[in-house]
Design an enzyme around this catalytic site. Structure first.
Site, short mmCIF file in Angstrom:
data_model
loop_
_atom_site.label_atom_id
_atom_site.label_comp_id
_atom_site.label_asym_id
_atom_site.label_seq_id
_atom_site.Cartn_x
_atom_site.Cartn_y
_atom_site.Cartn_z
N LYS A 2 0.82 -1.21 0.00
CA LYS A 2 0.00 0.00 0.00
C LYS A 2 0.86 1.26 0.00
O LYS A 2 0.47 2.28 -0.57
CB LYS A 2 -0.94 0.00 1.22
CG LYS A 2 -2.08 -0.97 1.08
CD LYS A 2 -3.09 -0.81 2.19
CE LYS A 2 -4.22 -1.82 1.98
NZ LYS A 2 -5.17 -1.82 3.11
N CYS A 44 -14.68 -4.25 10.39
CA CYS A 44 -15.30 -4.04 9.07
C CYS A 44 -15.17 -5.29 8.21
O CYS A 44 -16.03 -5.57 7.38
CB CYS A 44 -14.66 -2.85 8.37
SG CYS A 44 -15.06 -1.29 9.17
N CYS A 84 -18.56 -21.34 8.41
CA CYS A 84 -19.02 -19.95 8.24
C CYS A 84 -18.18 -19.35 7.12
O CYS A 84 -17.81 -20.07 6.20
CB CYS A 84 -18.94 -19.17 9.55
SG CYS A 84 -17.27 -18.99 10.19
#
Ligand SMILES: [Zn+2]
Length: 397
Positions: free
Chosen positions: A102, A204, A355
């Site tokens: 990044k 998030c 999940c």
């Protein structure tokens, strides 16, 4: 409008401010014609040093706007690599940057926006060992992180150094912002003395976030950083801004400095502590290691299903996730209603629970084991790893 003078970011008098070149005067002309900014304000921005923790969702608008505004010296702390799932909100990075660090992607973008900005790169995780060294010398620190250990670490380091901490956080449709750790204002610990137990507050990555929300909150943080540098307006010192994007409401609640706050009140925190320990991360890792005992892999389960083993596959995700992707033959029992569904499960049968990535299903397996189920396993890596290892036609999300 009248401006309120306060001394949050102190510095030498305007005589020591760096001059602007003719190119810079042209570039910043829309600032220079605002009386509250003017030439001296722009020179203050040019002299200023702002440290951004994180080049992600909040860090994106922060880096873009602070660079464009002419902050002379930007520090950026991040050790992550651009991922496809970042692009929905991290507008500092583009599709061509997926897989790049990044900081590389951010450096290219910032250089293009404003080559006058000096970018200091810290390609590292912020830790108790390096935080003071990295933060020292900055006028303002802006917290763009999404985890509690770094948030407390940033707060405590800012209090110790006496540097304002521009805070922001986001989740789904809601966000918060404030300015902490100024001389007379409260700090993050005045508001939240202790972190919540690990796993209680979803990140998030687990709960999702509306893509524009970090744009909204990060832009507010950038605004506060600029006001602190210029010494104008009323900042969020002593106020917590609560943003609800669904109701489109903005409200602020008053925050008081807590005299018993261990960071900025009693000052009993004299050095940085182990924030992972403080936030219960090692305990969560130990729990995960214990859970690993009851794991099975997608490849194992797929092979056993192919050989006709009567395995009951239980999906404990939410219905809206089930809609995106599911494994054939599975049964949906969302985790919240899992205990109610226990009587409908056969404890003699082999059960595999899954999940998205394996954390919620580990909780379900713990509940089943506590209820006396012996032949129950957790699908390691969840449906994501099933997609990678067994059936690539299942979309990942
Ligand atoms: Zn405090």
């Amino acid at each position: 409008m009248a401006t309120t003078a306060f001394s949050t970011v102190s510095g030498p008098g305007s005589g020591d401010l760096p001059p602007l070149t003719p190119d810079e005067i042209l570039r910043y002309s829309r600032h220079l014609i605002i009386p509250d900014v003017a030439l001296s304000g722009q020179r203050k921005l040019k002299r200023s040093r702002v440290l951004l923790i994180g080049a992600g969702g909040l860090g994106s608008p922060l880096a873009l706007y602070l660079a464009a505004a002419g902050v002379g010296h930007l520090g950026l702390v991040d050790f992550d690599v651009v991922d496809f799932t970042n692009l929905q909100r991290q507008v500092l990075h583009g599709t061509k940057d997926v897989g790049r660090p990044k900081l590389d992607s951010a450096a290219d973008r910032i250089r293009d926006i404003n080559p006058n900005v000096h970018l200091e790169r810290y390609e590292t995780r912020l830790t108790s060992e390096n935080a003071l060294e990295i933060m020292r010398g900055y006028d303002v620190v802006v917290d763009g992180t999404d985890n509690f250990p770094t948030r407390y670490l940033t707060n405590d380091a800012c209090v110790l150094l006496g540097v304002p901490n521009v805070y922001g956080s986001i989740y789904r449709f809601e966000g918060q912002a404030s300015v902490f750790a100024t001389e007379n204002g409260p700090c993050y610990r005045c508001l939240f003395r202790e972190p919540p137990p690990p796993g209680l507050v979803p990140s998030c990555a687990e709960g999702g976030v509306l893509g524009v929300l970090p744009g909204l909150i990060g832009t507010i943080q950038a605004t506060e950083a600029i006001k602190l540098i210029l010494g104008i307006g009323q900042t969020l010192i002593g106020r917590l801004l609560l943003v609800d994007a669904l109701g489109m409401s903005f409200r602020t609640v008053r925050l008081k400095k807590d005299p018993s706050c261990p960071a900025c009140g009693t000052r009993e925190i004299r050095e940085l502590i182990d924030y992972e320990e403080f936030c219960g991360v090692p305990q969560a890792a130990a729990d995960a290691a214990r859970d690993a005992e009851f794991e099975t892999t997608p490849r194992e389960v797929a092979a056993r299903l192919r050989s006709g083993a009567p395995i009951e596959l239980i999906d404990v995700r939410e219905p809206h996730e089930w809609e995106i992707a599911r494994i054939d033959g599975a049964r949906l029992i969302p985790l919240a209603s899992f205990m109610d569904a226990l009587p409908t499960l056969d404890s003699a049968r082999e059960i595999v629970v899954y999940c998205k990535v394996g954390a919620r299903s580990a909780r379900a397996v713990r509940q089943l084991r506590a209820a006396g189920f012996k032949r129950v396993k957790n699908l390691a890596g969840g449906i994501q790893r099933w997609s990678e290892d067994v059936d690539p036609t299942i979309p990942r999300y």
